[in-house]
Enzyme design. Structure first.
Site, PDB file in Angstrom:
ATOM      1  NE  ARG A 210      -3.664  -2.153   2.688  1.00 23.42           N
ATOM      2  CZ  ARG A 210      -3.416  -3.352   3.197  1.00 23.42           C
ATOM      3  NH1 ARG A 210      -2.186  -3.623   3.665  1.00 23.42           N
ATOM      4  NH2 ARG A 210      -4.359  -4.280   3.248  1.00 23.42           N
ATOM      5  CE  LYS A 234      -6.193  -0.199   4.823  1.00 23.43           C
ATOM      6  NZ  LYS A 234      -7.485  -0.356   4.140  1.00 23.43           N
ATOM      7  CG  HIS A 306      -5.238   1.006  -4.261  1.00 21.31           C
ATOM      8  ND1 HIS A 306      -4.772   0.568  -3.035  1.00 21.31           N
ATOM      9  CD2 HIS A 306      -6.312   0.225  -4.549  1.00 21.31           C
ATOM     10  CE1 HIS A 306      -5.532  -0.418  -2.599  1.00 21.31           C
ATOM     11  NE2 HIS A 306      -6.474  -0.659  -3.500  1.00 21.31           N
ATOM     12  NE  ARG A 309      -3.174  -3.265  -1.808  1.00 18.61           N
ATOM     13  CZ  ARG A 309      -2.685  -4.070  -0.879  1.00 18.61           C
ATOM     14  NH1 ARG A 309      -1.375  -4.209  -0.769  1.00 18.61           N
ATOM     15  NH2 ARG A 309      -3.482  -4.756  -0.065  1.00 18.61           N
ATOM     16  CG  HIS A 332      -6.128  -8.555   1.331  1.00 12.81           C
ATOM     17  ND1 HIS A 332      -6.543  -7.379   1.921  1.00 12.81           N
ATOM     18  CD2 HIS A 332      -5.879  -8.256   0.025  1.00 12.81           C
ATOM     19  CE1 HIS A 332      -6.543  -6.413   1.006  1.00 12.81           C
ATOM     20  NE2 HIS A 332      -6.142  -6.915  -0.143  1.00 12.81           N
ATOM     21  CE1 TYR A 341      -6.279  -7.213  -7.922  1.00 12.12           C
ATOM     22  CE2 TYR A 341      -6.386  -8.604  -5.971  1.00 12.12           C
ATOM     23  CZ  TYR A 341      -6.254  -7.356  -6.548  1.00 12.12           C
ATOM     24  OH  TYR A 341      -6.093  -6.256  -5.759  1.00 12.12           O
TER      25      TYR A 341
END
Length: 356
Positions: A210, A234, A306, A309, A332, A341
């Site tokens: 990120r 995060k 982004h 990414r 994630h 994706y």
């Protein structure tokens, strides 16, 4: 927004807030929430509290005087009235004829309020060890998501990705072709930051981290021998992220000129620097966004960090067909987020249709 200005704005908003929001802010700093997230949340609280006063729900003279009981006693109908206000209020954008704010903005507002209510009703401990109150009206308010299938979203995003050999073509364009159109004055600025800019773009395209994770990298976080970077994800978790080997020469070139070019001393630990009047500073997110936007627009289409990414994630899935691997690379917890994706690279369905 530069870090100094961001912190200044945060202090400005904090000076307006009631005590329980200041407690919330302090608590979330320890998670840690990013300053950007907290700034956006404080803006949303100001908007909400102003509405409470203007609508007569709170009789406080100013935001700081709003009583916590006001939040405890808010009804579902009150919150729905606030959402309706957001939908129907005149837009503050002079160039827009739209009434109300976008659904994305409304969702962000509700997310900020949900976070505050969760803190007040579940996370905080008062003198008796209990939360300040238990009634969480935000649990009764649902957000409206944009109606779009994964296939539609994938098709929209696909146009803004540098897939296949376009990844290396983009880097090659910045390195060898971008400067051709520049004036002598613009070339001087470009040459000063060329190695740094290429290193940042290569890192984003090779790791899929990120923007905030790239900004917060320190020198100690990068291992070029192993092609691994240590990032803060995060929620504050530390994670080791692999990089594709094509990024190595760009990062090595930048590191070879970093100290001299940006006047870096031992105490300047940030990996990516800017320099103004002889003083080095950590590069900020907005500078990287502008830089990526500038180069990508000249190359093909203006994109955000982004989207770089997304580019890495799509290329990785295309090569491995493993959602688990992609989700681990992106940091994630589940593979649900990576469903996108599978649609971007889903050529099987198109091939089957072509064979009908």
């Amino acid at each position: 927004m530069k870090r100094e200005l961001l912190l200044e704005k945060i202090e400005e908003y904090k000076s307006l807030m009631p005590w329980f929001v200041l407690e919330y802010y302090q608590s979330k700093l320890s998670v840690p929430y990013s300053f950007t997230t907290l700034y956006e949340y404080l803006k949303e609280y100001k908007r909400f509290f102003n509405w409470l006063i203007d609508s007569g729900i709170s009789d406080a003279d100013d935001i700081a005087s709003i009583h916590i009981k006001t939040l405890e006693n808010l009804t579902k109908k009150d919150m729905e009235s606030f959402v309706l206000y957001l939908r129907e209020r005149p837009s503050l954008n002079t160039y827009s004829k739209k009434q109300g704010v976008s659904q994305t903005t409304i969702n962000r507002t509700l997310s900020a309020l949900s976070s505050l209510y969760k803190y007040l009703t579940e996370e905080v401990e008062g003198p008796d060890g209990e939360p300040y109150f238990y009634r969480n009206v935000m649990k009764k308010i649902s957000t409206k998501k944009k109606k779009e299938t994964l296939a539609a979203r994938a098709e929209n995003i696909k146009q803004k990705l540098f897939l296949g050999d376009e990844t290396m073509k983009f880097l090659d364009y910045v390195e060898n072709e971008y400067e051709v159109k520049l004036s002598n004055r613009a070339k001087s600025s470009f040459y000063k930051n060329k190695e740094r800019d290429l290193a940042i773009i290569a890192l984003l395209l090779s790791s899929g981290v990120r923007l905030s994770e790239a900004v917060n990298l320190d020198l100690k976080d990068i291992n070029l021998k192993m092609m691994v970077i240590d990032v803060t994800r995060k929620g504050g978790q530390r994670d080791s992220v692999n990089m594709a080997s094509f990024a190595r020469p760009y990062l090595e070139n930048y590191l070879s000129i970093r100290n001299k070019r940006y006047k870096a001393e031992k105490q300047d630990v940030a990996l990516f620097l800017t320099e103004y009047r002889g003083v080095p500073n950590r590069i900020d997110a907005s500078s990287i966004e502008k830089m990526v936007g500038k180069y990508s627009q000249d190359f093909k289409i203006r994109v955000t960090p982004h989207k770089l990414r997304h580019t890495l994630a799509t290329r990785l899935y295309d090569a491995t067909k493993s959602q688990v691997l992609v989700s681990h690379q992106l940091g994630h917890a589940s593979t649900q987020v990576t469903d996108l994706y599978t649609h971007i690279v889903n050529d099987e369905q198109k091939n089957a249709l072509d064979n009908l």
